[in-house]
Enzyme design. Structure first.
Site, PDB file in Angstrom:
ATOM      1  N   ARG A  68     -16.186  -8.316  -3.728  1.00  0.00           N
ATOM      2  CA  ARG A  68     -15.516  -9.083  -2.667  1.00  0.00           C
ATOM      3  C   ARG A  68     -14.403  -8.315  -1.959  1.00  0.00           C
ATOM      4  NH1 ARG A  68     -13.969 -14.581  -5.257  1.00  0.00           N
ATOM      5  NH2 ARG A  68     -14.374 -13.512  -7.239  1.00  0.00           N
TER       6      ARG A  68
ATOM      7  N   ASP B  68      -7.759  -6.003 -12.846  1.00  0.00           N
ATOM      8  CA  ASP B  68      -7.510  -6.564 -11.512  1.00  0.00           C
ATOM      9  C   ASP B  68      -6.477  -7.689 -11.558  1.00  0.00           C
ATOM     10  OD1 ASP B  68      -8.939  -8.567 -12.716  1.00  0.00           O
ATOM     11  OD2 ASP B  68     -10.586  -8.575 -11.277  1.00  0.00           O
TER      12      ASP B  68
ATOM     13  N   ASN C  89      -9.263 -10.569  -6.154  1.00  0.00           N
ATOM     14  CA  ASN C  89     -10.690 -10.443  -5.853  1.00  0.00           C
ATOM     15  C   ASN C  89     -10.949 -10.024  -4.420  1.00  0.00           C
ATOM     16  OD1 ASN C  89     -11.734 -11.411  -8.440  1.00  0.00           O
ATOM     17  ND2 ASN C  89     -10.695 -13.298  -7.846  1.00  0.00           N
TER      18      ASN C  89
ATOM     19  N   LYS D 280       9.057  17.792   7.033  1.00  0.00           N
ATOM     20  CA  LYS D 280       7.934  17.912   6.099  1.00  0.00           C
ATOM     21  C   LYS D 280       8.100  19.151   5.234  1.00  0.00           C
ATOM     22  CE  LYS D 280       4.481  20.224   6.397  1.00  0.00           C
ATOM     23  NZ  LYS D 280       3.263  21.044   6.524  1.00  0.00           N
TER      24      LYS D 280
ATOM     25  N   TYR E 283      11.164  18.489  14.876  1.00  0.00           N
ATOM     26  CA  TYR E 283      10.169  18.606  13.810  1.00  0.00           C
ATOM     27  C   TYR E 283      10.530  19.836  12.987  1.00  0.00           C
ATOM     28  CZ  TYR E 283       6.088  19.804  11.159  1.00  0.00           C
ATOM     29  OH  TYR E 283       5.263  20.147  10.120  1.00  0.00           O
TER      30      TYR E 283
ATOM     31  N   ASN F   8       5.073  25.796  12.887  1.00  0.00           N
ATOM     32  CA  ASN F   8       4.687  26.264  11.548  1.00  0.00           C
ATOM     33  C   ASN F   8       3.196  26.533  11.412  1.00  0.00           C
ATOM     34  OD1 ASN F   8       4.201  23.494  11.817  1.00  0.00           O
ATOM     35  ND2 ASN F   8       4.280  23.160   9.619  1.00  0.00           N
TER      36      ASN F   8
END
Ligand code: UD1
Ligand code: MG
Length: 454
Positions: A24, A110, A234, A341, A356, A376
């Site tokens: 499901r 679950d 579910n 980063k 950046y 980079n």
């Protein structure tokens, strides 16, 4: 935390059933690997178990569920070759329980909101009642999918009747099976051996162990749980509901530990987030997996953080994105529309606007001007940029990696830096400005004259 003044609990083994298909969810990913607070849901179950330091933990998976086996490693997995029911699934784990004496808890991969307290409650119940089986009971708003718990006159558990097999009277029972069951390890193999699949689903129901134990003269008991503790997932609708609940729990814990959340409902954490004291987090902040935030850090609105460590008193955002592999040093400032980063930013460095910075090292107290970009990537490989301490990088500088800027160097605004800048040097790498006197006035007059003629 050891419970005060209570006898020690018996040894524990936990078996997590996760062989079901989870159809499901409509997903390529096995259900138990869908993340909750950034972590696969089965890991939440493992964590609750591990907190009790069980002697053994086993996960029951279906054939081909290698991804689940990898996710839970080094916890041992056993394969249930056909999904013949929860009783059959637990039976598949028996070889791993050989020689074990104590309590065996069977729980579901679950149902990730289970807590160590819930599991301890089951163990305590068995200790108090000497029951062979203890079942987690709850009273759901909608009882229809659940096994109903039939109690006898003494309030002891007499049987569990699965929803598909229940008659009208049994259907009316409000008390339901939450799915977590505890067994006396000594009795478990014989109970599982006696299971039959003569029922509506043609499955070996683990729940039938209750009736069998009673028939053998043993006691069975219930331990009452909240609906959330046994919540099963579910569908993705239930996944989102569980996410809401777990976020509420995490936010509350952090606030109680000394973190200010200005509007808690808009801040998302991961299960592994670590935060110090006197941290202030403004609205609409997303903290993905692997984030550590030290004391006195301020995170302004609309920030996205993932696999990053932010050290003391740094100021992040608004609108900052901190990507994996980064460390933001103490007192550093990362401002609006800045992406970082795989970069170590030194103490007190400032990257305040529109930048950046990737695959880089930024020395302490460096001042990175607005619009600075580390170039980079050359289309094939990533390269490193080293920016020394106390440097001043002028606005709109492109640092073409691999490149190094020495300590204390200055870079003129608008430069494209392709060569090393030695320490304490000024580098300017752009076209020189040319001024042509009176040009503008002459140009305007020329244009006006042309317009008249035309
Ligand atoms: C089960 C209980 C029910 C209880 C409900 C609570 C049984 C027979 N019924 O029903 O009384 O109210 O949970 O949510 O136990 N699994 C396997 N192998 C199998 C079948 C299931 O590993 O052959 C695993 C599934 O992956 C899942 C768990 O066992 O994690 C529960 O199975 P599920 O089919 O959802 O049981 P329910 O019908 O919900
Ligand atoms: Mg279920």
């Amino acid at each position: 935390m050891a419970e005060k003044n209570k006898p020690e609990l018996p040894s524990l083994a936990c078996v997590i059933l996760a062989a079901g298909q989870g159809t499901r969810m409509r997903s390529e990913l096995p259900k138990v690997l869908h993340p909750l607070a950034g972590v696969p849901m089965i890991k939440h179950v493992l964590k609750a178990c591990a907190e009790l330091k069980p002697e053994r933990i086993v996960v029951v998976i279906g054939p081909g569920m290698d991804a689940v086996e990898n996710a839970v490693s080094p916890t041992p997995c056993v394969v249930q070759f056909e999904p013949l029911g929860t009783g059959d699934a637990l039976k598949a784990a028996l070889p791993q329980l050989k020689g074990f004496k104590g309590d065996v808890i069977a729980l579901f991969g679950d149902a990730p909101l289970v807590t160590r307290e819930a599991l301890t409650t089951l163990q305590r119940k068995r200790q108090e009642t000497d029951a062979t089986v203890v079942v987690a009971a709850f009273k759901p708003e909608d009882t229809s999918p659940y096994g109903r718990l039939v109690l006898d006159g003494k309030g002891e558990l007499a049987a569990i009747v699965e929803a598909a097999d229940a008659d009208a009277d049994e259907c009316a029972i409000a008390l339901c099976n939450g799915g977590i069951m505890l067994f006396d390890a000594a009795k478990l193999p014989s109970l599982l051996d006696q299971l039959r699949n003569e029922n509506a689903k043609k499955e070996f129901y683990l729940t039938d162990c209750v009736g069998l134990a009673r028939a053998g003269g043993d006691i069975c008991a219930v331990a009452i749980m909240s609906a959330n503790e046994v919540l099963g997932i579910n569908t993705r609708v239930e996944l989102a509901h569980a996410e809401k609940l777990i976020q509420q729990t995490i936010r509350r814990q952090f606030m109680l530990q000394g973190v200010t959340l200005i509007d808690p409902d808009t801040v998302y954490f991961s299960a592994d987030t670590k935060i110090g004291r006197d941290v202030v987090i403004a609205t609409n902040v997303y903290i993905g997996p692997g984030v550590e935030i030290a004391d006195r850090v301020q995170i302004n609105s609309f920030c996205h953080l993932e696999q990053v460590r932010v050290e003391e008193a740094a100021i992040i955002g608004p609108f900052a994105r901190l990507r994996p592999g980064s460390v933001i040093g103490a007192g550093a400032h990362i401002g609006n529309f800045v992406e970082i980063k795989n970069t170590e930013v030194g103490q007190g460095a400032k990257i305040n606007h529109l930048s950046y910075i990737g695959d880089a090292f930024v020395g302490s107290k460096a001042n990175i001007g607005a619009g600075t970009i580390t170039c980079n990537y050359d289309g094939f490989r990533k390269h490193l940029t080293h920016i020394g301490a106390n440097t001043f990088i002028g606005s709109n500088t492109a640092l073409v990696a691999p490149v190094k800027v020495g300590d204390g160097a200055y870079i003129g605004a608008g430069s494209v830096i392709t060569m090393e800048v030695p320490a304490n040097t000024l580098a300017v790498a752009r076209g020189r400005q040319a001024n042509i006197e009176d040009w503008a006035r002459r140009f305007r007059e020329q244009q006006a004259a042309q317009k008249k003629e035309g």
